[in-house]
Scaffold this motif. Structure first.
Motif, PDB file in Angstrom:
ATOM      1  N   TYR A   1      60.226 -11.420 -52.358  1.00 30.84           N
ATOM      2  CA  TYR A   1      59.853 -12.479 -51.402  1.00 30.84           C
ATOM      3  C   TYR A   1      60.019 -12.055 -49.940  1.00 30.84           C
TER       4      TYR A   1
ATOM      5  N   LEU B   1      69.242 -23.634 -53.653  1.00 25.39           N
ATOM      6  CA  LEU B   1      69.438 -23.881 -55.090  1.00 25.39           C
ATOM      7  C   LEU B   1      70.873 -23.530 -55.492  1.00 25.39           C
TER       8      LEU B   1
ATOM      9  N   ASN C   1      71.320 -17.021 -59.057  1.00 28.78           N
ATOM     10  CA  ASN C   1      71.241 -17.786 -57.805  1.00 28.78           C
ATOM     11  C   ASN C   1      72.437 -18.744 -57.751  1.00 28.78           C
TER      12      ASN C   1
ATOM     13  N   TYR D   1      63.628 -25.997 -53.792  1.00 21.45           N
ATOM     14  CA  TYR D   1      62.632 -26.869 -53.143  1.00 21.45           C
ATOM     15  C   TYR D   1      61.256 -26.203 -53.058  1.00 21.45           C
ATOM     16  N   VAL D   2      61.221 -24.882 -53.043  1.00 19.12           N
ATOM     17  CA  VAL D   2      59.924 -24.178 -52.943  1.00 19.12           C
ATOM     18  C   VAL D   2      59.113 -24.400 -54.222  1.00 19.12           C
ATOM     19  N   HIS D   3      59.756 -24.254 -55.367  1.00 22.51           N
ATOM     20  CA  HIS D   3      59.059 -24.393 -56.648  1.00 22.51           C
ATOM     21  C   HIS D   3      58.893 -25.848 -57.057  1.00 22.51           C
TER      22      HIS D   3
ATOM     23  N   GLU E   1      61.330 -21.496 -62.400  1.00 26.86           N
ATOM     24  CA  GLU E   1      61.919 -22.529 -61.539  1.00 26.86           C
ATOM     25  C   GLU E   1      60.940 -23.669 -61.252  1.00 26.86           C
TER      26      GLU E   1
ATOM     27  N   MET F   1      64.372 -16.808 -47.182  1.00 28.94           N
ATOM     28  CA  MET F   1      63.818 -15.458 -47.389  1.00 28.94           C
ATOM     29  C   MET F   1      63.098 -14.988 -46.126  1.00 28.94           C
TER      30      MET F   1
HETATM   31 FE1  SF4 Z   1      66.581 -19.891 -53.470  1.00 30.15          FE
HETATM   32 FE2  SF4 Z   1      64.501 -19.365 -51.885  1.00 30.15          FE
HETATM   33 FE3  SF4 Z   1      64.536 -18.421 -54.416  1.00 30.15          FE
HETATM   34 FE4  SF4 Z   1      64.210 -21.004 -53.936  1.00 30.15          FE
HETATM   35  S1  SF4 Z   1      62.808 -19.376 -53.359  1.00 30.15           S
HETATM   36  S2  SF4 Z   1      65.567 -20.128 -55.454  1.00 30.15           S
HETATM   37  S3  SF4 Z   1      65.505 -21.356 -52.160  1.00 30.15           S
HETATM   38  S4  SF4 Z   1      65.923 -17.872 -52.765  1.00 30.15           S
END
Ligand code: SF4
Ligand code: 13P
Length: 304
Positions: A26, A88, A114, A175-177, A200, A262
Motif C-alpha cells: 500500500y 483497525l 494488525n 474503515y478503508v475496506h 477485510e 499508509m
Molecule cells: Fe489498517 Fe490501513 Fe490496512 Fe486498514 S488499510 S487495516 S487502516 S493499515
C-alpha cells in the motif's frame, strides 16, 4: 516519478549502513521503487525474519515495524513516520483479550497481525490475512477467539465451519475496506472482468466477489491468469503496483480506497529516516518475548 539522484542517494546510504527497506504493497510507487522487499504483511514478516541487514526501515504502518523488531530483536528497526498507525489495530486491547479468555478458557486466542505488540504478547498465535484460515485450521481447539477484524473473522468462520469463531470485539473493522458496497460490486460487474476482494471487506462484498485474497495473493493470482480485466477491492496503491507489473491488463481500483496512515510516508520522510536514523522502534522487554512466541508460532504453522 522521483528524481534519479534521490533514489541513488537512498541506495548509497543503504549500502553504507547495510540497511534494507521493507515496504508494504500500500506504499506509494516512489517508496516501492527503492525498497528491497515489497509485499503483504506475511511476506514482510518473513523477509524481516530472514534478513541479514543490520538495519531495517519499514515503510508501512506501526504494527509492521513492530513485527519486524519483535522478530529481529538484535537489529535496529526504524519507521519513517512515527504516527503511521492502523485504526483497525486500535479496536483490540490486551485487557479485552484477558476478559474473553476468562469467559472461554478452552479457546485458543488468534490475533490478526494488525494489532499492538501487547495484544500479540497476550495471544496464543498471530495470523495475517494470507494465512488466517491455515492458522485456525492448524489449532487443536474447537473454539477460537479472534480479533480485531470482524470481517476477516467472518471469512475464516466461513472457511472453517467445523470450528466456532468468537469475534473480539464484535465491531472491529478497517474503515478503508468497510466502505466498499454492493453498489461498487455492481459497478464493477457492468465493466466485466474478475473481482478480487481483501478478506477485510464486508460480507456482502466478499460473497459477491470472485476471489477473496490477501494483497500478496492478489498479485500472484493476476500474474498466473490470462484474464485481462480485474477489479481490486482493497487499498488503491496496490493498483498502481499491479498496473506497472502487468501493463497489458486493465486493472481498476474502487473509488476513495485510501488508507490515510499508509499515505503518511513520503519519500522525504524515508530519506530523513535513513539519513538520521530516527524513529527507532523500541519495545517493552516484558511483552517482547511473548509477542515473539506468538509470531514464531505463526511462521512455523504457515511455513510448514
Ligand atoms: Fe489498517 Fe490501513 Fe490496512 Fe486498514 S488499510 S487495516 S487502516 S493499515
Ligand atoms: P495484507 O497482509 O493483505 O497486505 O493486509 C494488510 C492490511 O493492512 C490490509 O488492510
Amino acid at each position: 516519478m522521483m528524481p534519479p539522484d534521490i533514489s541513488q542517494e537512498i541506495r548509497r546510504i543503504k549500502t553504507e549502513l547495510n540497511a534494507k527497506i521493507l515496504a508494504h504493497n500500500y506504499q506509494i510507487a516512489d517508496i516501492q521503487a527503492v525498497a528491497d522487499v515489497v509485499g503483504d504483511s506475511l511476506e514482510l514478516a518473513l523477509a524481516a525474519k530472514s534478513s541479514d541487514a543490520d538495519i531495517l526501515i519499514v515503510c508501512g504502518v506501526r504494527f509492521m515495524a513492530e513485527t519486524a523488531k519483535i522478530l529481529n530483536p538484535d537489529k535496529r528497526v526504524f519507521i519513517p513516520v512515527q504516527d503511521a498507525g492502523c485504526p483497525l489495530a486500535d479496536f483490540l486491547t490486551p485487557e479485552l483479550i484477558v476478559e474473553y479468555r476468562q469467559k472461554y478458557p478452552d479457546a485458543a486466542v488468534v490475533v490478526y497481525v494488525n494489532s499492538s505488540a501487547a495484544c500479540k504478547a497476550t495471544a496464543d498465535i498471530v495470523c495475517t490475512s494470507g494465512n488466517a484460515v491455515a492458522i485456525v485450521k492448524s489449532l487443536p481447539n474447537l473454539r477460537i477467539l479472534f480479533g480485531p477484524d470482524a470481517n476477516l473473522a467472518g471469512y475464516v468462520q466461513e472457511q472453517v465451519p467445523e470450528k466456532k469463531i468468537i469475534i473480539m470485539p464484535t465491531d472491529g473493522h478497517c474503515y478503508v475496506h468497510q466502505q466498499f458496497s454492493l453498489e461498487d460490486i455492481n459497478n464493477a460487474r457492468k465493466i466485466g472482468g474478475i473481482i478480487l476482494a481483501h478478506p477485510e471487506c464486508p460480507e456482502v462484498v466478499r460473497h459477491k466477489a470472485d476471489i477473496v485474497a490477501s494483497t500478496g495473493k492478489m498479485i500472484k493470482i493476476i500474474r498466473d491468469s490470462n484474464e485481462q480485466v480485474w477489479h481490486i477491492f482493497t487499498e488503491e496503491a496496490i493498483v498502481v503496483r499491479l498496473r506497472s507489473l502487468f501493463p497489458d491488463k486493465k486493472i481498476f481500483a474502487v473509488k476513495d480506497a485510501v488508507c490515510k496512515d499508509m499515505r503518511k510516508t513520503s519519500i522525504e520522510d524515508l530519506i530523513r529516516c535513513i539519513k538520521n536514523l530516527q524513529n527507532e522502534i523500541t519495545l517493552e522487554k516484558d511483552s517482547f518475548e511473548s509477542a515473539r512466541r506468538s509470531l514464531d508460532r505463526m511462521l512455523e504453522a504457515s511455513v510448514s
